[in-house]
Design a protein around this motif. Structure first.
Motif, PDB file in Angstrom:
ATOM      1  N   SER A  35       2.266   2.249  -3.341  1.00 21.68           N
ATOM      2  CA  SER A  35       1.351   2.824  -4.350  1.00 21.68           C
ATOM      3  C   SER A  35       1.640   4.294  -4.620  1.00 21.68           C
ATOM      4  O   SER A  35       1.529   4.749  -5.758  1.00 21.68           O
TER       5      SER A  35
ATOM      6  N   ASP B  36      -7.177  -0.005   0.239  1.00 20.44           N
ATOM      7  CA  ASP B  36      -6.198   0.992   0.687  1.00 20.44           C
ATOM      8  C   ASP B  36      -5.493   1.634  -0.509  1.00 20.44           C
ATOM      9  O   ASP B  36      -5.429   2.868  -0.630  1.00 20.44           O
ATOM     10  N   ALA B  37      -4.966   0.809  -1.400  1.00 14.57           N
ATOM     11  CA  ALA B  37      -4.256   1.347  -2.570  1.00 14.57           C
ATOM     12  C   ALA B  37      -5.218   2.075  -3.509  1.00 14.57           C
ATOM     13  O   ALA B  37      -4.810   2.985  -4.241  1.00 14.57           O
TER      14      ALA B  37
ATOM     15  N   ARG C 201      -3.462   7.937   4.936  1.00 16.69           N
ATOM     16  CA  ARG C 201      -3.558   7.788   3.475  1.00 16.69           C
ATOM     17  C   ARG C 201      -4.047   9.064   2.796  1.00 16.69           C
ATOM     18  O   ARG C 201      -3.683   9.345   1.651  1.00 16.69           O
TER      19      ARG C 201
ATOM     20  N   ASP D   9      -2.398  -5.715  -2.559  1.00 16.13           N
ATOM     21  CA  ASP D   9      -2.194  -4.336  -3.019  1.00 16.13           C
ATOM     22  C   ASP D   9      -1.109  -4.200  -4.088  1.00 16.13           C
ATOM     23  O   ASP D   9      -0.996  -3.135  -4.704  1.00 16.13           O
TER      24      ASP D   9
ATOM     25  N   SER E 198       0.861  -1.201   0.000  1.00 12.31           N
ATOM     26  CA  SER E 198       0.000   0.000   0.000  1.00 12.31           C
ATOM     27  C   SER E 198       0.890   1.242   0.000  1.00 12.31           C
ATOM     28  O   SER E 198       0.620   2.210  -0.716  1.00 12.31           O
TER      29      SER E 198
END
Ligand SMILES: O=C(O)C1=C[C@@H](OP(=O)(O)O)[C@@H](O)[C@H](O)C1
Ligand SMILES: C=C(OP(=O)(O)O)C(=O)O
Length: 426
Positions: free
Chosen positions: A248, A314-315, A387, A274, A245
């Protein structure tokens, strides 16, 4: 409040050795603590979420040695569940990967524990997990609102059996039950109610349990069978994969303003779902190369795409800010559970993307993003969501600066993020 303004970056290139995966670090720490034998962990993530797991293990009397750099840890396993003579209160911040798995492990251990956390943790549901554990007669009570932490757990030896778990909000509930099930007295059969979300995280759980000597059978993520009365056995040495993640942001930066960026510590055989963020970037037009221990992305014209991102929630947030640089609209679908993570991520993303000039449609479980002709400078609220802070750093890859409010919130999973990001600017 502290802010960080990133000036426009004309080009990025370079190599990043990724910090360890949060999901793997916290799973390995818990499995190593429960296992027979000593586990030597390297590339452990050093971040707030992992500190919460380590602090919990300390409170529970697990003996471990953490290196000065905090990325190596030697864990002396208990060879079974926890057993603590006195009542304890443990603060787990906003770490879902600590709160959920520990709830299940503690419910089956001889302990008397109160689990607390940050205010946002008290808004993140845990009822589906508690309901499942209560089917095994676990004694767990809600101290505040029904269905949410803080929790009081009167742990005791539990027998396995038949369970139903609602899988529609978080895969972490199933992960939690899977990890404790082999240590229960008797076999367990789990039926998933609804469509299980975030399935690749279950693959991480199963792969790690396997390395600790325990097999689980399942049918299409709908039913799971686990034999009871087992022991986890330490695999000895464990190298934690880089965090996919976290990768990314760097891969997206290359796709937007490379040059090429190579991330090392993960590759085509990585266990984290991810890594498939790189496939999404490729579908948008980026050039992606895969090795055994790296992923490399090189810039190309990006086009908006319309996809289901349930497997990589998440990504997928990184896709939302990458969309600002694509030709045409981007749609991020089937991410309802963004609403119950560090913040309501659907609402937060929509609000902040609009501030930089995008046209955004926020649905119940999707986001449609139409990029603006020209990005605007804005002060980005980050909602104590690491994030949000990391995703919006990508706005600096335009000819406009971006101001990130409370940049230190990246400490949840990536304390050094902004330094690493700055090193890639040419
Ligand atoms: O099991 C894990 O390590 C995680 C599972 C995912 O949560 P959900 O299953 O709640 O989507 C993910 O968003 C989280 O960051 C980590
Ligand atoms: C959802 C996340 O965290 P948690 O493990 O607390 O669920 C995340 O890291 O994006």
């Amino acid at each position: 409040m502290k802010t960080l303004t990133l000036n426009p970056i004309a080009k990025v290139a370079g190599e990043v050795h990724l910090p360890g995966s949060k999901s793997i670090s916290n799973r390995v720490l818990l499995l190593a603590a429960l296992a027979e034998g000593t586990t030597f962990i390297t590339n452990l993530l050093d971040s707030d979420d992992v500190k919460h797991m380590l602090n919990a293990l300390t409170a529970l009397g697990v003996s471990y040695k953490l290196s000065a750099c905090r990325t190596k840890c030697e864990v002396h396993g208990l060879g079974g569940l926890f057993n603590h003579p006195h009542a304890l209160t443990m603060f787990l911040g906003n770490a879902g990967t600590a709160m959920r798995p520990l709830t299940a492990a503690l419910a089956a251990s001889k302990v008397d524990i109160t689990l607390t956390g940050e205010p946002r943790m008290y808004e993140r549901p845990i009822g589906h997990l508690v309901d499942a554990l209560r089917q095994l007669n676990a004694e767990i009570s809600y101290l505040d609102n029904d269905g949410f932490p803080p929790l009081r757990i009167h742990g005791k030896a539990l027998s396995g059996g038949k369970m139903q778990i609602d899988g529609s909000i978080s895969s972490q509930f199933l992960t939690a039950v899977l990890m404790v099930a082999p240590l229960l007295d008797g076999d367990s059969e789990i039926d998933i109610i609804g469509e299980l979300v975030s399935k690749p995280y279950i693959d991480i759980t199963l792969a790690l349990m396997q390395r600790f000597g325990v097999s689980v059978t399942h049918h299409d993520y709908k039913t799971f069978s686990i034999a009871g009365n087992q022991l986890y056995k330490s695999p000895g040495h464990w190298l934690v994969e880089g965090d996919a993640s976290s990768a990314s942001y760097f891969l997206a930066a290359a796709a937007i303003k490379g040059g090429s960026i190579k991330v090392t510590g993960i590759g085509k055989h990585a266990v984290q779902g991810d890594i498939h963020f790189a496939d999404a970037l490729a579908a948008m037009g980026a050039d992606v190369a895969w090795g055994d221990d790296y992923i490399m992305v090189t810039r190309n014209q990006l086009n908006g795409i319309d996809r289901d991102y349930n497997a990589i929630p998440d990504a997928a947030m990184t896709i939302a800010t990458t969309a600002l640089f694509a030709k045409g609209p981007t749609v991020i679908r089937n991410v309802y559970n963004w609403r119950v993570k560090e913040t309501d991520r659907l609402a937060a993303m929509a609000t902040e993307l609009r501030k930089v000039g995008a046209e955004v449609e926020e649905g119940h479980d999707y986001l449609k993003i139409v990029p603006p002709a020209q990005l605007k400078h804005a002060s980005i609220a980050t909602y104590n969501d690491h994030r949000m802070a990391m995703c919006f750093s990508l706005v600096a890859l335009s000819d406009t600066p971006v101001t990130i409010e409370d940049p230190d919130c990246t400490a949840k999973t990536f304390p050094g993020y902004f330094d690493t990001f700055a090193r890639l600017a040419l």
